[in-house]
Design an enzyme around this catalytic site. Structure first.
Site, PDB file in Angstrom:
ATOM      1  N   ASP A  53       0.219   4.654   5.576  1.00  0.00           N
ATOM      2  CA  ASP A  53       1.206   3.850   4.841  1.00  0.00           C
ATOM      3  C   ASP A  53       2.547   3.876   5.577  1.00  0.00           C
ATOM      4  O   ASP A  53       3.062   4.945   5.910  1.00  0.00           O
ATOM      5  CB  ASP A  53       1.359   4.390   3.416  1.00  0.00           C
ATOM      6  N   SER A  94       3.311  -1.820  -0.840  1.00  0.00           N
ATOM      7  CA  SER A  94       1.999  -1.229  -0.572  1.00  0.00           C
ATOM      8  C   SER A  94       0.914  -1.789  -1.480  1.00  0.00           C
ATOM      9  O   SER A  94      -0.257  -1.792  -1.120  1.00  0.00           O
ATOM     10  CB  SER A  94       2.058   0.288  -0.737  1.00  0.00           C
ATOM     11  N   THR A 147      -1.866   2.242  -2.919  1.00  0.00           N
ATOM     12  CA  THR A 147      -2.848   1.958  -1.863  1.00  0.00           C
ATOM     13  C   THR A 147      -4.281   2.221  -2.336  1.00  0.00           C
ATOM     14  O   THR A 147      -5.101   1.283  -2.347  1.00  0.00           O
ATOM     15  CB  THR A 147      -2.516   2.740  -0.571  1.00  0.00           C
ATOM     16  N   GLU A 267      -6.177   7.600   3.214  1.00  0.00           N
ATOM     17  CA  GLU A 267      -4.778   7.191   3.373  1.00  0.00           C
ATOM     18  C   GLU A 267      -3.867   8.357   3.734  1.00  0.00           C
ATOM     19  O   GLU A 267      -3.821   9.370   3.026  1.00  0.00           O
ATOM     20  CB  GLU A 267      -4.233   6.529   2.097  1.00  0.00           C
ATOM     21  N   ASP A 272       5.122   6.601   5.059  1.00  0.00           N
ATOM     22  CA  ASP A 272       6.013   5.672   4.347  1.00  0.00           C
ATOM     23  C   ASP A 272       7.189   6.380   3.682  1.00  0.00           C
ATOM     24  O   ASP A 272       8.315   5.882   3.713  1.00  0.00           O
ATOM     25  CB  ASP A 272       5.170   4.946   3.294  1.00  0.00           C
ATOM     26  N   HIS A 276      11.249   5.753   3.938  1.00  0.00           N
ATOM     27  CA  HIS A 276      12.175   5.507   2.819  1.00  0.00           C
ATOM     28  C   HIS A 276      13.313   6.520   2.819  1.00  0.00           C
ATOM     29  O   HIS A 276      14.445   6.197   2.494  1.00  0.00           O
ATOM     30  CB  HIS A 276      11.435   5.597   1.477  1.00  0.00           C
ATOM     31  N   ASP A 314      -0.159  -0.757   6.016  1.00  0.00           N
ATOM     32  CA  ASP A 314       0.160  -1.895   5.153  1.00  0.00           C
ATOM     33  C   ASP A 314       1.421  -2.611   5.629  1.00  0.00           C
ATOM     34  O   ASP A 314       1.564  -3.807   5.488  1.00  0.00           O
ATOM     35  CB  ASP A 314       0.294  -1.443   3.691  1.00  0.00           C
TER      36      ASP A 314
HETATM   37 MG    MG Z   1       0.328   4.125  -0.066  1.00  0.00          MG
HETATM   38 ZN    ZN Z   2       6.960   2.243   0.793  1.00  0.00          ZN
END
Ligand code: MG
Ligand code: ZN
Length: 381
Positions: A53, A94, A147, A267, A272, A276, A314
């Site tokens: 991700d 996502s 996800t 995953e 991700d 962030h 993604d």
């Molecule tokens: Mg995810």
């Molecule tokens: Zn995100």
């Protein structure tokens, strides 16, 4: 079409390299020629789909250059790019991203396994279950996070976690590993204890409170839920270390008495979250944890020969860049955003059907390409 041109090419090359007495036989039996090309025209029995991700090119680069210039991803030679935008926004989230992979539809941000009209669309994982394949999901987020949810639930909004967990009862995955125990057995929307309901349905339900991944005895286990945390699992930097062993355990279990094949989603969820948080160290440690898992998955796929492994993201997160002054294993980085970006996203494919994954295409094509690799009848208009 490309595939046929390739076969034709192989055929022509073979004809020129043979003496005339063999020509007729080869023309009559092109499958003999095809067989010599790795993966070409061979169906995948199993598909392992891996999502990092938020793993854009720079996230991959930062892992590579922080790991002595090597990654397990480099073992894969078939590479493509997908266009990750959502139905309603050039910047996907996502949920829309995973729904594109899982269900083959572009949808709105926040959608879980539903189209733009909020109507559920069958996922590749659900179709696999119906066709008698075994299925599993392993994540380093909660298991009902966007996800994985998009593969095994249908909901108009990603944050309806308790409703999403309820959907999993119907999906029938053989393996569910991730955080989020509280949406299953301490629910606010109803009084149900889903852990007990899953147990009644034949699941062995294990909590992180009682066991680590390495302590789970899979003898006599038919279906497994392992909650790795009450809510979100820890980041790697704080001691989380289950993605690789959980993926290995899942593959071993799904491949046991494996007559019809399996579909497994893995995953690396927190690359991700590093984006962030604009936390380069988190991106790198999560990326390398995901890559370590990729190594184990490729070890299996190489030996097995019937498993297609597809690895992608993604979207990219953070507008992450490696800056001047960087050295190997000592990167200077910057972020342009604390959200996702619209970068096109790399796809890595290994195993039967891999040749179909090169090129540039929409994210929804991954759904169609994986179905095609299984040899399932096309759902494209
Ligand atoms: Mg995810
Ligand atoms: Zn995100």
């Amino acid at each position: 079409m490309k595939k046929y041109l390739y076969i034709l090419f192989v055929l022509v090359v073979s004809l020129f390299s043979c003496d005339t007495s063999k020509k007729a036989a080869i023309t009559a039996q092109p499958q003999i020629v095809e067989k010599s090309i790795t993966g070409l025209n061979k169906k995948a029995k199993n598909v392992i789909f891996m999502v990092g991700d938020g793993m854009g090119i720079t996230q991959i680069s930062s892992g590579l250059y922080s790991n002595d210039n090597k990654l397990n991803l480099e073992r894969i030679s078939t590479i493509g790019l997908h266009k990750c935008y959502a139905y309603d926004n050039l910047i996907t989230d996502s949920a829309a991203g995973a729904t594109a992979f899982a269900c083959g539809v572009k949808t709105y941000n926040g959608a879980i396994g539903v189209g733009p009209d909020t109507i559920p669309v069958q996922s590749i994982l659900e179709e696999a279950e119906l066709k008698g394949l075994k299925t599993g999901m392993v994540a380093t987020s909660t298991i009902d996070h966007a996800t994985p949810a998009s593969f095994a639930a249908h909901n108009k909004y990603r944050k309806n976690y308790e409703e999403i967990a309820l959907d999993y009862l119907e999906t029938g995955c053989e393996i569910l590993i991730g955080g989020g125990q509280k949406s299953f057995d301490r629910r606010e929307m109803d009084e149900r204890n889903l852990s007990e309901e899953f147990a009644k349905d034949g699941y062995t339900v294990v909590s992180h409170v009682d066991k680590t991944i390495n302590e789970i005895d899979m003898t006599d286990v038919e279906k497994l839920i392992f909650y790795t945390a009450d809510s979100s699992p820890l980041p790697v930097s704080q001691g989380r270390d289950y993605l690789k062993p959980a993926s290995e355990l899942s593959i071993k279990h799904l491949n046991k008495n494996n007559e019809n094949g399996f579909f497994l989603l893995i995953e690396g969820s927190q690359i991700d979250w590093g984006g962030h948080a604009n936390d380069a160290n988190m991106i790198i440690t999560e990326m390398l944890d995901f890559d370590k898992t990729i190594g184990a998955v490729l070890d299996f796929a190489e030996k097995d020969g019937n498993t297609l492994v597809v690895i992608t993201a993604d979207h990219e997160t953070g507008g992450f860049a490696i800056q001047k002054g960087s050295k190997l294993n000592d990167l200077k980085t910057k972020f342009t955003s604390d959200y996702h970006t619209a970068d096109i996203i790399p796809v890595f494919a290994f195993g039967p059907g891999e040749e179909d994954f090169s090129g540039i295409y929409e994210n929804t094509e991954l759904y169609h390409k994986m179905r095609a690799a299984f040899g399932w009848e096309s759902k494209k208009d």
